[in-house]
Motif scaffolding. Structure first.
Motif, PDB file in Angstrom:
ATOM      1  N   VAL A  31      -3.532   9.318  -3.998  1.00  0.00           N
ATOM      2  CA  VAL A  31      -4.653   9.265  -3.108  1.00  0.00           C
ATOM      3  C   VAL A  31      -5.006   8.015  -2.543  1.00  0.00           C
ATOM      4  O   VAL A  31      -5.259   8.000  -1.262  1.00  0.00           O
ATOM      5  CB  VAL A  31      -5.851   9.897  -4.044  1.00  0.00           C
ATOM      6  N   ARG A  32      -4.585   6.737  -3.031  1.00  0.00           N
ATOM      7  CA  ARG A  32      -4.731   5.740  -2.675  1.00  0.00           C
ATOM      8  C   ARG A  32      -3.982   5.194  -1.287  1.00  0.00           C
ATOM      9  O   ARG A  32      -4.317   4.779  -0.348  1.00  0.00           O
ATOM     10  CB  ARG A  32      -4.556   4.539  -3.600  1.00  0.00           C
ATOM     11  N   ALA A  33      -2.565   5.894  -1.362  1.00  0.00           N
ATOM     12  CA  ALA A  33      -1.653   5.611  -0.262  1.00  0.00           C
ATOM     13  C   ALA A  33      -2.309   6.432   0.842  1.00  0.00           C
ATOM     14  O   ALA A  33      -2.281   5.923   2.025  1.00  0.00           O
ATOM     15  CB  ALA A  33      -0.442   6.219  -0.711  1.00  0.00           C
ATOM     16  N   ILE A  34      -2.559   7.512   0.634  1.00  0.00           N
ATOM     17  CA  ILE A  34      -3.156   8.401   1.819  1.00  0.00           C
ATOM     18  C   ILE A  34      -4.577   7.936   2.274  1.00  0.00           C
ATOM     19  O   ILE A  34      -4.646   7.875   3.602  1.00  0.00           O
ATOM     20  CB  ILE A  34      -3.636   9.959   1.089  1.00  0.00           C
ATOM     21  N   ALA A  35      -5.427   7.160   1.443  1.00  0.00           N
ATOM     22  CA  ALA A  35      -6.567   6.687   2.024  1.00  0.00           C
ATOM     23  C   ALA A  35      -6.242   5.411   2.748  1.00  0.00           C
ATOM     24  O   ALA A  35      -6.773   5.391   3.869  1.00  0.00           O
ATOM     25  CB  ALA A  35      -7.481   6.434   0.698  1.00  0.00           C
ATOM     26  N   ALA A  36      -5.033   4.850   2.431  1.00  0.00           N
ATOM     27  CA  ALA A  36      -4.734   3.481   3.306  1.00  0.00           C
ATOM     28  C   ALA A  36      -4.143   4.044   4.462  1.00  0.00           C
ATOM     29  O   ALA A  36      -4.521   3.347   5.715  1.00  0.00           O
ATOM     30  CB  ALA A  36      -3.735   2.882   2.319  1.00  0.00           C
ATOM     31  N   SER A  41     -11.455   5.074   2.332  1.00  0.00           N
ATOM     32  CA  SER A  41     -11.598   4.897   0.867  1.00  0.00           C
ATOM     33  C   SER A  41     -11.054   5.864   0.057  1.00  0.00           C
ATOM     34  O   SER A  41     -11.100   7.131   0.502  1.00  0.00           O
ATOM     35  CB  SER A  41     -12.799   4.252   0.390  1.00  0.00           C
ATOM     36  N   ALA A  42     -10.517   5.567  -1.257  1.00  0.00           N
ATOM     37  CA  ALA A  42      -9.961   6.565  -1.982  1.00  0.00           C
ATOM     38  C   ALA A  42     -10.952   7.538  -2.330  1.00  0.00           C
ATOM     39  O   ALA A  42     -10.923   8.876  -2.534  1.00  0.00           O
ATOM     40  CB  ALA A  42      -9.460   6.138  -3.219  1.00  0.00           C
TER      41      ALA A  42
END
Length: 206
Positions: A31-36, A41-42
């Motif tokens: 999820v963090r990679a998608i948010a970045a 933000s995640a």
């Protein structure tokens, strides 16, 4: 095409997930990679979709709707097949992985397209454009699978056909080869078919 700044936060997240899921697979993307990738933000990802699985389902639904030609579209003209071949690279990669990973939405789409292709081919038989088949359902399933092959074997086709130009050029080349086989045939007599039937009959024997 709209720029990233023109898209809503939800759409930016979905498009980022499409690219990452298609390139790396759902299980390898966080999820963090998608948010970045989306520039959010995640927490916003989870706010919109609840979880990574919820985001994957949203991507499935979006891609299937686009392939179908929009809400309420009819697949009986097999237009969805053309849409898959003409879709953006990100959507093609995502859909190819969805078929391989067994996404329920992609599986339902495949079944719908096979059924539509069977109806379309049988109409061709009635009008004289298509030769009759001993197994119309199997023929339709194989025909659809061949048309979808570039989605899942794109990397291998690129390697096998060096110097093939752009992705569109390679698609046209492989499609032309397939249509030639379907239209003109491949073997000059029935020896291969007879051998295949002999094996099948042997397996059916008690």
């Amino acid at each position: 095409m709209r720029s990233d700044s023109d898209l809503t936060g939800r759409a930016r997240i979905r498009d980022a997930a499409l690219k990452l899921f298609g390139a790396e697979g759902v299980n390898r993307v966080s999820v963090r990679a998608i948010a970045a990738r989306a520039g959010v933000s995640a927490a916003l990802v989870l706010h919109h979709f609840g979880s990574k699985e919820g985001l994957r389902k949203a991507c499935d639904a979006y891609v299937v709707e686009m392939v179908r030609g929009g809400p309420g579209a009819d697949l009986d003209d097999v237009s969805g097949l053309a849409a898959m071949l003409e879709a953006s690279s990100a959507m093609r990669l995502y859909l190819g992985r969805a078929f391989l990973d067994g996404s329920p939405a992609a599986a339902a789409l495949f079944d719908d397209i096979v059924a539509a292709a069977e109806r379309w081919l049988e109409e061709g038989v009635r009008t004289g454009r298509v030769r009759p088949s001993d197994d119309p359902r199997a023929r339709a399933a194989v025909y659809v699978t061949w048309l979808l092959a570039p989605l899942t074997f794109g990397e291998h086709l690129t390697r096998a056909l060096p110097g093939g130009g752009s992705e569109t050029d390679r698609t046209l080349r492989t499609s032309r080869a397939g249509i030639e086989i379907f239209t003109r045939g491949l073997f000059t007599d029935d020896r291969v078919l007879d051998a295949w039937d002999a094996v099948r009959e042997e397996r059916r024997s008690p």
